[in-house]
Write a protein that holds these residues in place. Sequence first.
Motif, short mmCIF file in Angstrom:
data_model
loop_
_atom_site.label_atom_id
_atom_site.label_comp_id
_atom_site.label_asym_id
_atom_site.label_seq_id
_atom_site.Cartn_x
_atom_site.Cartn_y
_atom_site.Cartn_z
N UNK A 1 0.85 -1.20 0.00
CA UNK A 1 0.00 0.00 0.00
C UNK A 1 0.87 1.25 0.00
N UNK A 2 1.90 1.27 0.84
CA UNK A 2 2.80 2.43 0.90
C UNK A 2 3.58 2.61 -0.40
N UNK A 3 4.03 1.51 -0.99
CA UNK A 3 4.74 1.59 -2.27
C UNK A 3 3.82 2.16 -3.34
N UNK A 4 2.59 1.68 -3.38
CA UNK A 4 1.62 2.17 -4.37
C UNK A 4 1.34 3.65 -4.18
N UNK A 5 1.24 4.09 -2.93
CA UNK A 5 1.03 5.52 -2.66
C UNK A 5 2.19 6.34 -3.19
N UNK A 6 3.39 5.81 -3.04
CA UNK A 6 4.56 6.51 -3.55
C UNK A 6 4.56 6.55 -5.07
N UNK A 7 4.13 5.47 -5.69
CA UNK A 7 4.05 5.43 -7.16
C UNK A 7 3.05 6.47 -7.67
N UNK A 8 1.98 6.70 -6.91
CA UNK A 8 0.93 7.62 -7.33
C UNK A 8 1.22 9.08 -7.06
N UNK A 9 2.31 9.36 -6.37
CA UNK A 9 2.64 10.75 -6.05
C UNK A 9 3.12 11.48 -7.29
N UNK A 10 2.70 12.72 -7.41
CA UNK A 10 3.13 13.50 -8.57
C UNK A 10 4.51 14.13 -8.32
N UNK A 11 4.82 14.43 -7.06
CA UNK A 11 6.14 14.98 -6.76
C UNK A 11 7.15 13.83 -6.68
N UNK A 12 8.40 14.21 -6.42
CA UNK A 12 9.47 13.21 -6.40
C UNK A 12 9.16 12.12 -5.36
N UNK A 13 9.22 10.85 -5.78
CA UNK A 13 8.93 9.76 -4.85
C UNK A 13 10.06 9.55 -3.84
N UNK A 14 9.78 8.72 -2.83
CA UNK A 14 10.78 8.38 -1.82
C UNK A 14 11.99 7.72 -2.48
N UNK A 15 13.07 7.66 -1.76
CA UNK A 15 14.28 7.02 -2.23
C UNK A 15 14.03 5.51 -2.29
N UNK A 16 14.04 4.94 -3.47
CA UNK A 16 13.65 3.54 -3.67
C UNK A 16 14.57 2.56 -2.96
N UNK A 17 15.87 2.82 -2.94
CA UNK A 17 16.79 1.89 -2.28
C UNK A 17 16.54 1.87 -0.78
N UNK A 18 16.31 3.02 -0.20
CA UNK A 18 15.98 3.09 1.23
C UNK A 18 14.68 2.38 1.53
N UNK A 19 13.69 2.57 0.64
CA UNK A 19 12.41 1.88 0.80
C UNK A 19 12.62 0.37 0.73
N UNK A 20 13.42 -0.07 -0.21
CA UNK A 20 13.67 -1.51 -0.37
C UNK A 20 14.38 -2.07 0.86
N UNK A 21 15.30 -1.31 1.43
CA UNK A 21 15.99 -1.77 2.64
C UNK A 21 15.03 -1.92 3.81
N UNK A 22 14.19 -0.92 4.03
CA UNK A 22 13.25 -0.96 5.15
C UNK A 22 12.21 -2.05 4.95
N UNK A 23 11.59 -2.07 3.80
CA UNK A 23 10.53 -3.06 3.58
C UNK A 23 11.08 -4.46 3.38
N UNK A 24 12.34 -4.57 2.98
CA UNK A 24 12.96 -5.89 2.89
C UNK A 24 13.02 -6.55 4.25
N UNK A 25 13.23 -5.75 5.30
CA UNK A 25 13.22 -6.31 6.66
C UNK A 25 11.88 -6.96 6.95
N UNK A 26 10.80 -6.30 6.55
CA UNK A 26 9.45 -6.83 6.76
C UNK A 26 9.24 -8.10 5.94
N UNK A 27 9.64 -8.07 4.69
CA UNK A 27 9.44 -9.22 3.81
C UNK A 27 10.26 -10.42 4.26
N UNK A 28 11.38 -10.19 4.93
CA UNK A 28 12.19 -11.29 5.46
C UNK A 28 11.43 -12.14 6.45
N UNK A 29 10.54 -11.51 7.22
CA UNK A 29 9.71 -12.28 8.15
C UNK A 29 8.77 -13.22 7.39
#
Length: 180
Positions: free
Chosen positions: A73-101
């Motif tokens: 949901x958060x990734x999709x919200x970032x994709x839908x933003x018209x301004x510059x999106x979040x830093x993708x590598x940082x997002x991948x690092x943070x959410x990768x921790x969640x996906x590891x579980x």
Amino acid sequence: AASVALGFEHILGGADHLLFLLGLLVLVRRPRRVFLTATAFTLSHSVTLAATALHWVSISSQAAEAAIAFSLVLLAADLGRSEKPMHATGMALVFGLVHGFGFAGALAEIGLPDGAVPLALGSFNVGVELGQLAFLCAASLLAALAAHFRLQRPLTHAAALGIGGVGSFWLLERTAVWWL
């Protein structure tokens, strides 16, 4: 070898993980950055996978699956933003921790061989990374085709809606068990 195959099969059979990777691809777009971002995702989920498999950390599978849905949901919200999106590598690092579980739940189902835990974990991660790379190669070809036909903008909106819709549904479905 069996753990490599299990990791490969798990990633290619895990729609939530593939949607996350697809969202990263749409967000980043440049092939080299996509693969670096996906590798950051792998490194971070390796940490929580290992910590869970070695019983250093424990989280309920229901909570992990709900958090994975929320990451979509958060990734999709970032994709839908018209301004510059979040830093993708940082997002991948943070959410990768969640996906590891979530990966840890799959590994727990089959169990780890006694005396070979590090090898099994490493092999599983190699399989996951190979599966991610195979998926991203195929998806990158489709993204290049979309760019050739100047369809990036409408496909970005479609990806945001699709990933957000599916992630929202899964989030509701995965948290409903807490109230029922």
